[in-house]
Design a protein around this motif. Structure first.
Motif, PDB file in Angstrom:
ATOM      1  N   THR A  23       0.773  -1.103  -0.119  1.00  0.00           N
ATOM      2  CA  THR A  23      -0.022   0.058  -0.035  1.00  0.00           C
ATOM      3  C   THR A  23       0.811   1.346   0.099  1.00  0.00           C
ATOM      4  OG1 THR A  23      -1.771  -1.091   0.977  1.00  0.00           O
ATOM      5  CG2 THR A  23      -1.703   1.391   1.094  1.00  0.00           C
ATOM      6  N   GLY A  24       0.321   2.262  -0.964  1.00  0.00           N
ATOM      7  CA  GLY A  24       1.064   3.567  -0.942  1.00  0.00           C
ATOM      8  C   GLY A  24       1.182   4.374   0.270  1.00  0.00           C
ATOM      9  N   LEU A  25       2.084   4.972   0.715  1.00  0.00           N
ATOM     10  CA  LEU A  25       2.175   5.735   2.005  1.00  0.00           C
ATOM     11  C   LEU A  25       2.284   7.335   1.528  1.00  0.00           C
ATOM     12  CD1 LEU A  25       4.953   3.838   3.923  1.00  0.00           C
ATOM     13  CD2 LEU A  25       2.186   3.467   4.035  1.00  0.00           C
ATOM     14  N   GLU A  26       2.547   8.005   0.382  1.00  0.00           N
ATOM     15  CA  GLU A  26       2.680   9.295   0.162  1.00  0.00           C
ATOM     16  C   GLU A  26       2.194   9.548  -1.127  1.00  0.00           C
ATOM     17  OE1 GLU A  26       6.292   9.491   1.791  1.00  0.00           O
ATOM     18  OE2 GLU A  26       7.023   8.286   0.433  1.00  0.00           O
ATOM     19  N   GLY A  27       1.949  10.923  -1.532  1.00  0.00           N
ATOM     20  CA  GLY A  27       1.902  11.358  -2.731  1.00  0.00           C
ATOM     21  C   GLY A  27       0.905  10.911  -3.413  1.00  0.00           C
ATOM     22  N   TYR A  28       0.880  10.898  -4.810  1.00  0.00           N
ATOM     23  CA  TYR A  28      -0.232  10.296  -5.472  1.00  0.00           C
ATOM     24  C   TYR A  28      -0.669   8.963  -5.375  1.00  0.00           C
ATOM     25  CZ  TYR A  28      -2.658   9.980  -9.968  1.00  0.00           C
ATOM     26  OH  TYR A  28      -3.785   9.622 -11.108  1.00  0.00           O
ATOM     27  N   TYR A  29       0.185   8.154  -4.942  1.00  0.00           N
ATOM     28  CA  TYR A  29      -0.114   6.786  -4.755  1.00  0.00           C
ATOM     29  C   TYR A  29      -0.508   6.362  -3.505  1.00  0.00           C
ATOM     30  CZ  TYR A  29       1.928   6.108  -9.351  1.00  0.00           C
ATOM     31  OH  TYR A  29       2.134   6.252 -10.619  1.00  0.00           O
ATOM     32  N   ALA A  30      -0.751   7.246  -2.543  1.00  0.00           N
ATOM     33  CA  ALA A  30      -1.192   7.205  -1.049  1.00  0.00           C
ATOM     34  C   ALA A  30      -2.257   6.301  -0.985  1.00  0.00           C
ATOM     35  CB  ALA A  30      -1.418   8.548  -0.387  1.00  0.00           C
ATOM     36  N   GLY A  31      -2.252   5.295  -0.398  1.00  0.00           N
ATOM     37  CA  GLY A  31      -3.625   4.441  -0.291  1.00  0.00           C
ATOM     38  C   GLY A  31      -3.571   3.414  -1.319  1.00  0.00           C
ATOM     39  N   GLU A  32      -3.087   3.931  -2.568  1.00  0.00           N
ATOM     40  CA  GLU A  32      -3.139   2.670  -3.665  1.00  0.00           C
ATOM     41  C   GLU A  32      -2.443   1.709  -3.399  1.00  0.00           C
ATOM     42  OE1 GLU A  32      -5.376   3.780  -6.140  1.00  0.00           O
ATOM     43  OE2 GLU A  32      -5.350   5.804  -5.563  1.00  0.00           O
ATOM     44  N   LEU A  33      -3.050   0.536  -4.202  1.00  0.00           N
ATOM     45  CA  LEU A  33      -2.532  -1.056  -3.834  1.00  0.00           C
ATOM     46  C   LEU A  33      -1.543  -1.220  -5.283  1.00  0.00           C
ATOM     47  CD1 LEU A  33      -2.937  -3.078  -1.657  1.00  0.00           C
ATOM     48  CD2 LEU A  33      -4.636  -3.978  -3.447  1.00  0.00           C
ATOM     49  N   LEU A  34      -0.265  -1.788  -4.745  1.00  0.00           N
ATOM     50  CA  LEU A  34       0.601  -2.187  -5.617  1.00  0.00           C
ATOM     51  C   LEU A  34       0.573  -3.670  -5.677  1.00  0.00           C
ATOM     52  CD1 LEU A  34       2.945  -2.004  -7.473  1.00  0.00           C
ATOM     53  CD2 LEU A  34       4.474  -1.867  -5.292  1.00  0.00           C
ATOM     54  N   THR A  35       0.344  -4.414  -6.810  1.00  0.00           N
ATOM     55  CA  THR A  35       0.348  -5.945  -6.724  1.00  0.00           C
ATOM     56  C   THR A  35       1.351  -6.446  -7.869  1.00  0.00           C
ATOM     57  OG1 THR A  35      -1.973  -5.725  -6.169  1.00  0.00           O
ATOM     58  CG2 THR A  35      -1.307  -7.757  -6.945  1.00  0.00           C
ATOM     59  N   ALA A  36       1.786  -7.501  -7.453  1.00  0.00           N
ATOM     60  CA  ALA A  36       2.737  -7.980  -8.473  1.00  0.00           C
ATOM     61  C   ALA A  36       1.998  -9.059  -9.245  1.00  0.00           C
ATOM     62  CB  ALA A  36       4.054  -8.661  -7.885  1.00  0.00           C
ATOM     63  N   VAL A  37       1.658  -8.992 -10.566  1.00  0.00           N
ATOM     64  CA  VAL A  37       0.832  -9.982 -11.231  1.00  0.00           C
ATOM     65  C   VAL A  37       1.588 -10.954 -11.739  1.00  0.00           C
ATOM     66  CG1 VAL A  37      -1.021 -10.153 -13.216  1.00  0.00           C
ATOM     67  CG2 VAL A  37      -0.779  -8.102 -11.872  1.00  0.00           C
ATOM     68  N   ARG A  38       1.342 -12.347 -11.681  1.00  0.00           N
ATOM     69  CA  ARG A  38       2.151 -13.276 -12.108  1.00  0.00           C
ATOM     70  C   ARG A  38       1.609 -14.005 -13.200  1.00  0.00           C
ATOM     71  NH1 ARG A  38       6.539 -14.218  -8.806  1.00  0.00           N
ATOM     72  NH2 ARG A  38       6.281 -12.946  -6.677  1.00  0.00           N
ATOM     73  N   ARG A  39       2.565 -14.781 -13.908  1.00  0.00           N
ATOM     74  CA  ARG A  39       2.312 -15.494 -15.144  1.00  0.00           C
ATOM     75  C   ARG A  39       1.902 -16.858 -14.591  1.00  0.00           C
ATOM     76  NH1 ARG A  39       7.032 -12.868 -16.952  1.00  0.00           N
ATOM     77  NH2 ARG A  39       8.065 -14.543 -16.227  1.00  0.00           N
ATOM     78  N   PRO A  40       1.473 -17.968 -15.423  1.00  0.00           N
ATOM     79  CA  PRO A  40       1.218 -19.113 -14.803  1.00  0.00           C
ATOM     80  C   PRO A  40       2.333 -19.925 -14.345  1.00  0.00           C
ATOM     81  CG  PRO A  40      -0.171 -18.704 -17.086  1.00  0.00           C
ATOM     82  CD  PRO A  40       0.844 -17.557 -16.694  1.00  0.00           C
ATOM     83  N   ASP A  41       3.319 -19.593 -14.744  1.00  0.00           N
ATOM     84  CA  ASP A  41       4.566 -20.249 -14.426  1.00  0.00           C
ATOM     85  C   ASP A  41       5.174 -19.573 -12.988  1.00  0.00           C
ATOM     86  OD1 ASP A  41       5.692 -17.907 -15.245  1.00  0.00           O
ATOM     87  OD2 ASP A  41       7.188 -18.612 -16.605  1.00  0.00           O
ATOM     88  N   GLY A  42       4.541 -18.722 -12.583  1.00  0.00           N
ATOM     89  CA  GLY A  42       5.022 -18.161 -11.197  1.00  0.00           C
ATOM     90  C   GLY A  42       5.848 -16.841 -11.395  1.00  0.00           C
ATOM     91  N   GLY A  43       6.468 -16.697 -12.546  1.00  0.00           N
ATOM     92  CA  GLY A  43       7.136 -15.390 -12.776  1.00  0.00           C
ATOM     93  C   GLY A  43       6.303 -14.394 -12.702  1.00  0.00           C
ATOM     94  N   VAL A  44       6.931 -13.052 -12.543  1.00  0.00           N
ATOM     95  CA  VAL A  44       6.283 -11.665 -12.493  1.00  0.00           C
ATOM     96  C   VAL A  44       6.007 -11.207 -13.899  1.00  0.00           C
ATOM     97  CG1 VAL A  44       6.351  -9.532 -11.576  1.00  0.00           C
ATOM     98  CG2 VAL A  44       7.278 -11.147 -10.166  1.00  0.00           C
ATOM     99  N   SER A  45       4.909 -10.923 -13.954  1.00  0.00           N
ATOM    100  CA  SER A  45       4.440 -10.685 -15.605  1.00  0.00           C
ATOM    101  C   SER A  45       4.608  -8.931 -15.553  1.00  0.00           C
ATOM    102  CB  SER A  45       3.168 -10.863 -15.913  1.00  0.00           C
ATOM    103  OG  SER A  45       2.654 -10.268 -17.091  1.00  0.00           O
ATOM    104  N   HIS A  46       4.163  -8.201 -14.507  1.00  0.00           N
ATOM    105  CA  HIS A  46       4.150  -6.877 -14.461  1.00  0.00           C
ATOM    106  C   HIS A  46       3.427  -6.535 -13.385  1.00  0.00           C
ATOM    107  CE1 HIS A  46       0.054  -7.745 -15.833  1.00  0.00           C
ATOM    108  NE2 HIS A  46      -0.519  -6.793 -15.249  1.00  0.00           N
ATOM    109  N   LEU A  47       3.679  -5.199 -12.923  1.00  0.00           N
ATOM    110  CA  LEU A  47       3.251  -4.508 -11.615  1.00  0.00           C
ATOM    111  C   LEU A  47       1.782  -3.965 -11.946  1.00  0.00           C
ATOM    112  CD1 LEU A  47       6.423  -3.021 -10.199  1.00  0.00           C
ATOM    113  CD2 LEU A  47       5.383  -5.297  -9.469  1.00  0.00           C
ATOM    114  N   ASP A  48       0.875  -3.990 -11.011  1.00  0.00           N
ATOM    115  CA  ASP A  48      -0.312  -3.144 -11.353  1.00  0.00           C
ATOM    116  C   ASP A  48      -0.473  -2.363  -9.971  1.00  0.00           C
ATOM    117  OD1 ASP A  48      -3.089  -2.393 -10.492  1.00  0.00           O
ATOM    118  OD2 ASP A  48      -3.612  -3.691 -12.238  1.00  0.00           O
ATOM    119  N   LEU A  49      -0.366  -1.180 -10.225  1.00  0.00           N
ATOM    120  CA  LEU A  49      -0.573   0.087  -9.176  1.00  0.00           C
ATOM    121  C   LEU A  49      -1.552   1.039  -9.540  1.00  0.00           C
ATOM    122  CD1 LEU A  49       0.367   1.589  -6.762  1.00  0.00           C
ATOM    123  CD2 LEU A  49       2.317   2.715  -8.482  1.00  0.00           C
ATOM    124  N   GLY A  50      -2.709   0.558  -8.849  1.00  0.00           N
ATOM    125  CA  GLY A  50      -3.904   1.197  -8.893  1.00  0.00           C
ATOM    126  C   GLY A  50      -4.488   1.314 -10.253  1.00  0.00           C
TER     127      GLY A  50
END
Length: 461
Positions: free
Chosen positions: A406-433
């Motif tokens: 969870t973001g603590l300050e600025g534009y991203y305060a309160g926004e959720l950062l999630t690591a989206v993973r591929r079927p093989d478990g590796g990180v595909s991308h980050l989703d930030l709000g």
């Protein structure tokens, strides 16, 4: 651990003394007393007086006026933290029948409740509190001057309502609650609603002659929660440390941080001057330095307490005159003198205690479209997202324990950062709000803004 030396350097101490000497002399204050706090302790005290050999020490009481509001706000935040109220609650829910009940508790704390600045005549600061025995006498027939929640308009009656709210929910007088819940736990034994010797007398200084007139000290009655208190530089120095760091016996560090987070801008002129208001705390930008605290005045007295969190320096200045020295400027100068002459020594860099492979998988370079960002894992357990170019949105993120942050300050305060993973478990991308961050700009196969043109990158033919 590297710490500040016990005492300030002689040149710094002389600069501090010079600044308050100029303030007392040019401001024509009968007396002026000041303290500076660094690293959580008082490192300097100084005073000047018009009476030779009688300069006040740090145990002499002065009236502190609206710094009282910050103490009242602490009591209200305690009620919130105990679950007895929510800051979004309308006042009517807990204190019905005032005529100003549609204003929320947060709006009253931030002076956005739409109330008048003062109570109806005669002026409350120069008349006994017995003149206004009921809340209706404080608020008048038309308590609201502005639409609720739409405008910052400093209101003394608003803090009378908050004092009454504390009394209603605690079932005891405001001053008694303050003593038991704030003053005694913090060791502020020389702070209270009535002066106790040694204390300064209040004076008015003639604007066109070097002559003085004693000022009366009224008991403010129901208006006490807005400005009644007397205190000393020693007590206020300890209170400044509390406002900067919190104290679990009174309020957590998170709650005092909330108090000093801007909740309302000032009027247009204040915004231009870099001023805002939190929850019972004034925020000012002075000499490029963000300061939090409060000023105060009542007939015969001026007061100011501010601190710089980034410099870990606070200052308190008190004077016993109705007008004269601009104490908020003096306080800012005292902080700047110490911060610039003896800059804060950073703590030594230390590595993480443990390295989490799941976190290490996230660090490094990411792209939001064509904007480059770096994600870094800090030793304190936070993730830090920073633009690679130095321009853009920056924020720290706290782990939620479920793989999200969870973001603590600025534009991203309160926004959720999630690591989206591929079927093989590796990180595909980050989703930030809903923003997608990829390892390559416009990465092929990634969600929007992934590669949207089948011909890919190209030059000009």
């Amino acid at each position: 651990m590297t710490t500040f030396q016990e005492e300030l350097l002689p040149a710094t101490r002389r600069a501090l003394l010079h600044r308050i000497a100029v303030a007392q002399s040019e401001g024509r204050a009968p007396s002026l007393v000041a303290a500076v706090v660094r690293g959580g302790r008082t490192v300097w005290h100084g005073s000047r007086s018009c009476v030779d050999g009688h300069a006040p020490d740090d145990d002499v009481q002065y009236r502190i006026g609206s710094i009282t509001k910050t103490f009242t706000a602490v009591l209200v935040l305690r009620l919130r933290d105990e679950g007895l109220l929510d800051l979004g609650d309308p006042l009517e829910k807990h204190l019905p029948g005032t005529g100003a009940g549609e204003a929320t508790i947060a709006e009253l704390l931030a002076h956005t409740g739409g109330l008048a600045a003062e109570s109806p005549a005669p002026w409350w600061e120069r008349t006994p509190g017995s003149t206004r025995p009921e809340l209706s006498d404080v608020l008048g027939e038309q308590p609201l001057l502005h639409p609720v929640g739409r405008r910052h308009h400093y209101s003394n009656p608003g803090y009378t309502l908050l004092g009454a709210l504390v009394e209603r929910l605690r079932g005891r007088p405001w001053e008694e609650v303050l003593r038991d819940e704030v003053l005694e736990p913090l060791g502020l034994s020389r702070t209270g609603g009535r002066p106790e010797a040694p204390h300064a007398g209040g004076w008015a200084v003639h604007p066109w002659a070097d002559a003085m007139l004693p000022e009366p000290a009224e008991d403010l009655g129901l208006m006490a929660a807005a400005g009644q208190l007397w205190s000393t530089t020693a007590d206020l120095a300890r209170f400044a440390v509390f406002l900067a760091r919190g104290d679990e016996r009174v309020l957590s560090a998170e709650s005092v941080r909330e108090m000093r987070t801007p909740a309302a801008p000032g009027e247009a002129a204040d915004v231009a001057d870099g001023a805002a208001y939190g929850l019972g705390v004034q925020i000012q930008l002075r000499q490029g330095r963000l300061l939090a605290g409060h000023s105060g005045s009542l007939p015969g007295f001026l007061a100011s307490l501010f601190f710089s969190e980034s410099d870990d320096v606070a200052a308190v200045v008190l004077a016993n005159c109705t007008s004269g020295p601009a104490l908020s400027l003096v306080v800012a100068d005292l902080i700047a003198i110490v911060a610039e002459a003896e800059p804060r020594i950073p703590e030594p860099w230390r590595p993480m205690a443990e390295v989490d492979p799941a976190v290490m998988e996230l660090v490094g370079q990411w792209y939001w479209g064509t904007y480059g960002y770096g994600l870094r894992a800090a030793a304190d357990g936070l993730l830090v997202l920073e633009p690679l170019s130095g321009k853009g949105r920056r924020s720290r993120f706290r782990a939620n324990g479920d793989g999200t942050w969870t973001g603590l300050e600025g534009y991203y305060a309160g926004e959720l950062l999630t690591a989206v993973r591929r079927p093989d478990g590796g990180v595909s991308h980050l989703d930030l709000g809903s923003f997608v961050f990829t390892r390559q700009p416009y990465e092929e196969g990634a969600p929007v803004p992934g590669g949207v043109d089948p011909e890919g990158w190209r030059g000009i033919k």
